[in-house]
Design an enzyme around this catalytic site. Structure first.
Site, mmCIF file in Angstrom:
data_model
loop_
_atom_site.group_PDB
_atom_site.id
_atom_site.type_symbol
_atom_site.label_atom_id
_atom_site.label_comp_id
_atom_site.label_asym_id
_atom_site.label_seq_id
_atom_site.Cartn_x
_atom_site.Cartn_y
_atom_site.Cartn_z
ATOM 1 N N TYR A 103 14.608 17.625 63.888
ATOM 2 C CA TYR A 103 16.162 17.539 64.247
ATOM 3 C C TYR A 103 17.303 18.230 63.627
ATOM 4 O O TYR A 103 17.479 18.327 62.007
ATOM 5 C CB TYR A 103 16.155 15.529 63.846
ATOM 6 C CG TYR A 103 17.778 14.946 64.078
ATOM 7 C CD1 TYR A 103 18.034 14.891 65.115
ATOM 8 C CD2 TYR A 103 18.757 14.639 62.907
ATOM 9 C CE1 TYR A 103 19.310 14.004 65.078
ATOM 10 C CE2 TYR A 103 20.043 14.860 63.618
ATOM 11 C CZ TYR A 103 20.033 13.589 64.856
ATOM 12 O OH TYR A 103 21.553 13.698 64.716
ATOM 13 N N ASP A 162 17.176 24.671 58.843
ATOM 14 C CA ASP A 162 18.409 23.625 58.441
ATOM 15 C C ASP A 162 17.735 23.290 57.232
ATOM 16 O O ASP A 162 16.760 22.773 57.756
ATOM 17 C CB ASP A 162 18.079 22.971 59.790
ATOM 18 C CG ASP A 162 18.898 22.131 59.941
ATOM 19 O OD1 ASP A 162 20.182 21.774 58.441
ATOM 20 O OD2 ASP A 162 19.368 21.285 60.645
ATOM 21 N N LYS A 165 24.766 16.649 53.946
ATOM 22 C CA LYS A 165 23.975 15.322 52.838
ATOM 23 C C LYS A 165 24.615 15.476 51.303
ATOM 24 O O LYS A 165 25.713 15.551 51.213
ATOM 25 C CB LYS A 165 22.270 15.259 52.903
ATOM 26 C CG LYS A 165 22.188 14.953 54.809
ATOM 27 C CD LYS A 165 20.790 14.157 54.586
ATOM 28 C CE LYS A 165 20.759 13.786 56.238
ATOM 29 N NZ LYS A 165 20.516 14.562 57.876
HETATM 30 C C1 LIG Z 1 21.431 14.271 58.295
HETATM 31 C C2 LIG Z 1 20.743 15.928 59.436
HETATM 32 C C3 LIG Z 1 21.554 16.858 60.089
HETATM 33 C C4 LIG Z 1 22.856 16.513 61.051
HETATM 34 O O1 LIG Z 1 23.740 15.971 59.513
HETATM 35 P P1 LIG Z 1 25.372 14.887 60.284
HETATM 36 O O2 LIG Z 1 25.567 15.121 58.516
HETATM 37 O O3 LIG Z 1 24.868 13.931 60.159
HETATM 38 O O4 LIG Z 1 25.612 15.021 61.303
HETATM 39 C C5 LIG Z 1 20.937 18.279 61.281
HETATM 40 N N1 LIG Z 1 19.802 18.735 60.559
HETATM 41 C C6 LIG Z 1 19.230 17.933 59.442
HETATM 42 C C7 LIG Z 1 17.686 18.634 59.048
HETATM 43 C C8 LIG Z 1 19.321 17.150 59.068
HETATM 44 O O5 LIG Z 1 18.414 15.966 58.268
#
Ligand SMILES: *Cc1c(COP(=O)(O)O)cnc(C)c1O
Length: 432
Positions: free
Chosen positions: A146, A241, A269
């Protein structure tokens, strides 16, 4: 019996009249588990308190950012100090320099960084940067990873051997989907075959190096080395990511853990310590393309606002303290060991997959590293477990696909207590 959720239930009814599904982010609606979502009143160290006065040991930690737990004194004080000076100026400020400095001087895999306001924004910008830098359009992503709600990444594999995927959301043009190829995790041959065919038009491969949004689909280090090598050979950028894994499995995230150099890294995060911050970072050469130095435009009204920067800075300073990450990992092991001990006598197929302070419980006895290996019918068991845990004061993600997080606020005593409750819950559902 069960938990008193009266106030939460009332607030949820009111919220549903105002907000789609009553929430501002879909999983919060508790669609995959029992009962209304709990409305949270406050947090304190590793505890959450809902509006009905119930107390929970929190393993969600706001989905990962709160690596120090709730209301960590250092973070709260830093934020208060920043608030006293005003909330946002839309101008450069010294505190973002400090956050940049602490990150770049302790992270061997990046030279320059740009702060944005969410993980989604970070990924979206990284994709644009990869396209701008390479002059190519296509992106390869993996099933089970994701990357936020970025249009071109809300794509899943089509059926059979169809080259192009299908969107996972309405409102995404066919033409966008055509720019994204979706491959299964863990298979280098598929990646190589794909690059042989279309490598000339691929800007980047994006992956969660520690896939933690669809269970915890840990990959072998050889797989990551192989991807790195293929990207070099085909002139494709490798985007990691690290919105979850960054500052979570170590200060240098997965890059440091695996000792692999990605081309672009995205953060979110933990980097904001509970405030909205994201970032993307790369070598000076790649970051040179970003405006105003280069032609890739990206901007933000509230980017690097001092309040968010202060929360991130106080959090990362704490993460840099000696032994921070080993202690966190030990605590995760203590939790899992306690649970495992408790459920020894049951014959339910269950095991934990974990890394650093991230853990995932799966109803299976074999290692799971691809999205399609997860048995969706086991989610009914998770639903039962989730109800038991809430009733007994444990707050876990409201879906069996969510991972759990340990924070530095979890003490050994609390983890042993939680482990026993979780073990009892697993025993209870396995007897049904
Ligand atoms: C949480 C997450 C996102 C999105 O971040 P948001 O701050 O919710 O937009 C993107 N990539 C990964 C791997 C994530 O865990």
């Amino acid at each position: 019996m069960g938990l008193n959720k009266q106030k939460s239930a009332e607030l949820f009814e009111a919220a549903k009249k105002m907000f789609p599904g009553g929430v501002h982010s879909p999983v919060r609606a508790f669609k995959s588990v029992y009962g209304p979502p709990l409305f949270i009143d406050r947090g304190e160290s590793c505890y959450l308190y809902d509006v009905d006065g119930n107390e929970f040991i929190d393993f969600c930690n706001s989905w990962g950012p709160l690596i120090l737990g709730h209301k960590h004194q250092r973070v709260i004080e830093a934020v208060k100090k920043a608030i006293d000076k005003g909330l946002t100026f839309g101008a450069p400020n010294a505190i973002s320099n400090q956050l940049g400095e602490i990150i770049l001087s302790n992270h061997r895999f990046i030279d320059k960084i740009r702060f944005v306001s969410s993980g989604t924004e970070a990924v979206m910008s990284a994709i644009r940067l990869a396209r701008g830098y390479t002059g190519k359009d296509k992106i390869i992503k993996f099933e089970g990873c994701y990357h936020g709600h970025v249009d071109s990444l809300m794509v899943q594999a089509g059926s059979g051997l169809a080259t192009f995927g299908t969107s996972t959301s309405a409102g995404i043009p066919e033409s966008f989907i055509k720019e994204t190829l979706v491959l299964p995790l863990g298979d280098l041959n598929v990646v190589e075959e794909t690059l042989q065919k279309v490598g000339d038009s691929v800007a980047a491969i994006i992956i969660e190096p520690i896939p933690a949004n669809n269970g915890l689909l840990l990959q072998d280090i050889e797989y990551h080395r192989g991807l790195r090598d293929l990207c070099h050979r085909y002139g494709v950028l490798l985007i990691w990511d690290e919105v979850i894994s960054g500052f979570r499995v170590g200060f240098e995230g997965a890059a440091g853990l695996y000792n692999i150099q990605p081309d672009i890294i995205t953060f979110g995060k933990i980097i904001g310590g509970g405030m909205p911050v994201g970032a993307y970072a790369a070598s000076s050469e790649i970051m040179k393309c970003v405006a105003p130095d280069g032609p890739v435009y990206q901007a933000g009204t509230l980017s690097a606002n001092p309040i968010s920067m202060a929360a991130g800075l106080a959090t990362l300073q704490t993460c840099l303290e000696d032994g921070f990450y080993t202690t966190l990992e030990d605590k995760k092991n203590l939790l899992i060991d306690t649970i495992t001990q408790e459920i020894q006598s049951t014959d339910i197929d269950i095991h934990f997959q974990s890394i650093g302070s991230i853990f995932w419980l799966t109803f299976s006895n074999t290692r799971i590293f691809r999205a399609d290996q997860i048995d969706s019918s086991s989610m009914d068991l998770y639903k039962e477990l989730h109800r038991f845990l809430l009733d007994n004061g444990i707050y876990w993600g409201p879906s069996g696909y969510e991972v759990g997080f340990i924070s530095s606020a979890h003490t050994e005593d609390i983890l042993i207590k939680a482990g026993k409750i979780i073990g009892a819950g697993i025993k209870e559902i396995s007897n049904k």
